[in-house]
Design a protein around this motif. Structure first.
Motif, PDB file in Angstrom:
ATOM      1  N   ASN A   1       4.341  -4.560   6.033  1.00  0.00           N
ATOM      2  CA  ASN A   1       4.234  -6.000   5.751  1.00  0.00           C
ATOM      3  C   ASN A   1       3.761  -6.233   4.318  1.00  0.00           C
ATOM      4  O   ASN A   1       4.230  -7.152   3.632  1.00  0.00           O
ATOM      5  CB  ASN A   1       3.267  -6.662   6.737  1.00  0.00           C
ATOM      6  CG  ASN A   1       3.839  -6.738   8.143  1.00  0.00           C
ATOM      7  OD1 ASN A   1       5.060  -6.753   8.330  1.00  0.00           O
ATOM      8  ND2 ASN A   1       2.981  -6.786   9.145  1.00  0.00           N
ATOM      9  N   GLN A   2       2.810  -5.416   3.865  1.00  0.00           N
ATOM     10  CA  GLN A   2       2.284  -5.545   2.506  1.00  0.00           C
ATOM     11  C   GLN A   2       3.380  -5.275   1.479  1.00  0.00           C
ATOM     12  O   GLN A   2       3.531  -5.997   0.491  1.00  0.00           O
ATOM     13  CB  GLN A   2       1.117  -4.559   2.320  1.00  0.00           C
ATOM     14  CG  GLN A   2       0.552  -4.494   0.918  1.00  0.00           C
ATOM     15  CD  GLN A   2      -0.306  -5.695   0.563  1.00  0.00           C
ATOM     16  OE1 GLN A   2      -0.537  -6.563   1.406  1.00  0.00           O
ATOM     17  NE2 GLN A   2      -0.736  -5.766  -0.687  1.00  0.00           N
TER      18      GLN A   2
ATOM     19  N   LYS B   1       2.355  -0.801  10.283  1.00  0.00           N
ATOM     20  CA  LYS B   1       2.804  -2.199  10.251  1.00  0.00           C
ATOM     21  C   LYS B   1       2.181  -2.948   9.077  1.00  0.00           C
ATOM     22  O   LYS B   1       2.850  -3.734   8.390  1.00  0.00           O
ATOM     23  CB  LYS B   1       2.460  -2.888  11.566  1.00  0.00           C
ATOM     24  CG  LYS B   1       3.325  -2.467  12.740  1.00  0.00           C
ATOM     25  CD  LYS B   1       2.958  -3.246  13.992  1.00  0.00           C
ATOM     26  CE  LYS B   1       3.893  -2.910  15.150  1.00  0.00           C
ATOM     27  NZ  LYS B   1       3.523  -3.653  16.383  1.00  0.00           N
ATOM     28  N   TYR B   2       0.891  -2.680   8.848  1.00  0.00           N
ATOM     29  CA  TYR B   2       0.202  -3.356   7.739  1.00  0.00           C
ATOM     30  C   TYR B   2       0.843  -2.974   6.405  1.00  0.00           C
ATOM     31  O   TYR B   2       1.102  -3.829   5.551  1.00  0.00           O
ATOM     32  CB  TYR B   2      -1.279  -2.993   7.742  1.00  0.00           C
ATOM     33  CG  TYR B   2      -2.055  -3.599   6.596  1.00  0.00           C
ATOM     34  CD1 TYR B   2      -2.423  -4.949   6.608  1.00  0.00           C
ATOM     35  CD2 TYR B   2      -2.394  -2.831   5.473  1.00  0.00           C
ATOM     36  CE1 TYR B   2      -3.108  -5.518   5.545  1.00  0.00           C
ATOM     37  CE2 TYR B   2      -3.085  -3.384   4.407  1.00  0.00           C
ATOM     38  CZ  TYR B   2      -3.437  -4.727   4.451  1.00  0.00           C
ATOM     39  OH  TYR B   2      -4.107  -5.292   3.403  1.00  0.00           O
TER      40      TYR B   2
END
Length: 312
Positions: free
Chosen positions: A33-34, A29-30
């Motif tokens: 999103n990044q 997820k990180y």
């Protein structure tokens, strides 16, 4: 007890697995999103590209991340298009190729990884197609059922101009090692069109396969493809039908032999009711041997009956 390894209980293993999955999910997820937040940046965000590679090395089927990497590659190519080929660009593209190789080691049947690899090579200022060809040949000696490898090989041979004779020999070699190989049979069917000169060779090869293992379906499908060719004469069909009749005597419960006989008698029944009657008998036997497809055989049986004008 001293000296003994502690064996975790099933519940402990389940909890550890859940924690590991949650950890991977947070990282995924990180990274997503990044990438989404920095996707339009020019020049590209190096941290995002690094996170992207980390996720793909674990899960190479996230095509959104491959698309992001393509956008970054296009940026680099745009910056270099009016200049001589520089080492930095070549190094950047080589790293992309290495990433796909790492991903394919983890998942050799990843559509996205194969596609990205070829996409990069098409835009590489100095693509080593011969090296790619050698690599794919090596892959196929380890796993000759990987249809991605066979498809990729077909693309590569167009780049290096390998002779048809050499490629046919390679295909024959792989099939002789393992007849049970849909991908290899299919690849062979793409190499050349059947004609009166090569037909005998192909029929001999596929007959060796079906006589070696009559219950393996892969070679039977190749045989059906051959029989769809107009160069197969009625004389050759009758000759093959006789061979299959002898094979059936040795393996009377093999449905593939019966199906192949039906393919042959179906193409002959237009001119001879004798063959249509044989076809009816074979479909009746198939209904017994393969009850899951009973309805399909019943439909074929009705068509066979109509061919000779009987309702028996």
């Amino acid at each position: 007890m001293h000296g003994r390894l502690k064996v975790r209980s099933t519940e402990e293993q389940k909890l550890l697995k859940q924690k590991e999955q949650q950890k991977k999910l947070r990282a995924y997820k990180y990274a997503m999103n990044q990438v989404a937040a920095t996707r339009k940046e020019i020049p590209f965000n190096k941290d995002s590209l690094m996170l992207c590679a980390q996720v793909l090395s674990v899960n190479p089927d996230v095509y959104t991340l491959w698309n992001y990497r393509k956008e970054v590659v296009l940026q680099q190519l745009e910056m270099s298009k009016d200049e001589e080929v520089d080492d930095a660009l070549v190094s950047f593209l080589e790293n992309e190729i290495k990433l796909t190789e790492q991903c394919l080691l983890d998942n050799p049947k990843s559509y996205s990884s194969w596609h990205h690899r070829y996409w990069i090579l098409q835009r590489h200022p100095k693509p080593n197609w011969q090296q790619e060809f050698s690599l794919i040949t090596k892959y196929l000696t380890f796993d000759d059922r990987n249809f991605h490898c066979w498809d990729y090989r077909r693309l590569i041979i167009n780049k290096i101009g390998i002779s048809l004779c050499n490629e046919l020999n390679f295909s024959t070699e792989r099939l002789n090692i393992n007849f049970s190989n849909y991908s290899s049979w299919h690849y062979r069917s793409t190499l050349r069109k059947l004609d009166s000169e090569c037909l005998e060779e192909e029929l001999e090869l596929v007959q060796n396969a079906v006589f070696t293992d009559p219950n393996d379906s892969s070679a039977w499908f190749y045989l059906r493809w051959i029989l769809s060719d107009r160069n197969v004469t009625n004389e050759k069909r009758e000759e093959l039908l006789e061979s299959l009749t002898q094979l059936l005597d040795m393996d009377p419960d093999c449905k593939w032999i019966l199906m192949a006989k039906c393919w042959l008698t179906g193409s002959l029944s237009l001119t001879d009711n004798h063959f249509a009657e044989k076809r009816i008998m074979d479909y009746k036997k198939l209904k017994e041997l393969d009850p899951l497809r009973k309805g399909q055989y019943s439909d074929y049986l009705e068509c066979a009956k109509k061919a000779i004008g009987t309702e028996k």
